[in-house]
Design an enzyme around this catalytic site. Structure first.
Site, short mmCIF file in Angstrom:
data_model
loop_
_atom_site.label_atom_id
_atom_site.label_comp_id
_atom_site.label_asym_id
_atom_site.label_seq_id
_atom_site.Cartn_x
_atom_site.Cartn_y
_atom_site.Cartn_z
CB ILE A 1 -0.97 0.01 1.21
CG1 ILE A 1 -1.71 -1.32 1.33
CG2 ILE A 1 -1.96 1.17 1.07
CD1 ILE A 1 -2.58 -1.44 2.58
N PRO A 2 1.52 1.53 -1.15
CG PRO A 2 2.67 1.31 -3.14
CD PRO A 2 1.49 0.80 -2.40
CG HIS A 3 0.80 5.17 2.60
ND1 HIS A 3 1.23 3.87 2.77
CD2 HIS A 3 1.15 5.83 3.73
CE1 HIS A 3 1.80 3.75 3.95
NE2 HIS A 3 1.78 4.93 4.56
CB CYS A 4 3.15 9.96 0.14
SG CYS A 4 2.67 10.47 -1.52
CG HIS B 1 -2.63 8.92 5.39
ND1 HIS B 1 -1.44 9.57 5.30
CD2 HIS B 1 -2.42 7.74 4.77
CE1 HIS B 1 -0.55 8.82 4.66
NE2 HIS B 1 -1.13 7.71 4.34
#
Length: 151
Positions: free
Chosen positions: A65-68, A113
């Site tokens: 789950i790549p996130h930013c 988030h």
């Protein structure tokens, strides 16, 4: 916020040829910049790669789950990818990753988030969900599977 509200059919990719962790992040960054005028490819890639440097977003069982959080982003955006060939993602179980949910949220959306990451991790923890996603034959079939998973 509903997971489905983060996705659209143009942000669901089945059998994407990623090649590597870095290249997959580049491909998705480029796609997001082309489809969202308020996103710059370099900012998206930088945000994602910097988050990966803090620790892999590979959560195990072939899922990442790549996130930013991004300054200037007005609303959260998601992209779902099933890779044609799994890639090394430095996941916690050391298994290669083929299912990825990219999550970009506004810089000040901390609670949103965390809640979204939790909902994603819960859905991906179920083997039945992962197997259905891996069985999709097309982008549209994958979107239907995601709709039933996150509905």
């Amino acid at each position: 916020m509903s997971i489905l509200s983060l996705l659209s059919s143009d942000r669901v990719f089945n059998n994407l040829e990623g090649g590597s962790k870095k290249r997959t992040l580049e491909i998705i960054s480029e796609h997001l910049a082309q489809s969202h005028s308020d996103l710059a490819e370099e900012a998206v890639f930088s945000g994602l790669i910097n988050r990966e440097r803090l620790g892999s977003t590979g959560i195990g069982d072939g899922v990442a789950i790549p996130h930013c959080r991004l300054p200037g982003l007005q609303e959260a955006v998601g992209v779902f990818v099933r890779l044609a060939t799994p890639v090394d993602f430095d996941a916690i179980d050391n298994r290669p990753v083929d299912l990825m949910f990219f999550l970009l949220v506004p810089e000040d959306a901390c609670d949103q988030h965390l809640a979204t990451l939790g909902a994603l991790a819960e859905a991906f923890s179920k083997e039945e969900n992962r197997n259905k996603m891996r069985s999709a034959a097309s982008d549209s079939e994958l979107m239907q599977i995601l709709e039933s998973t996150f509905n």
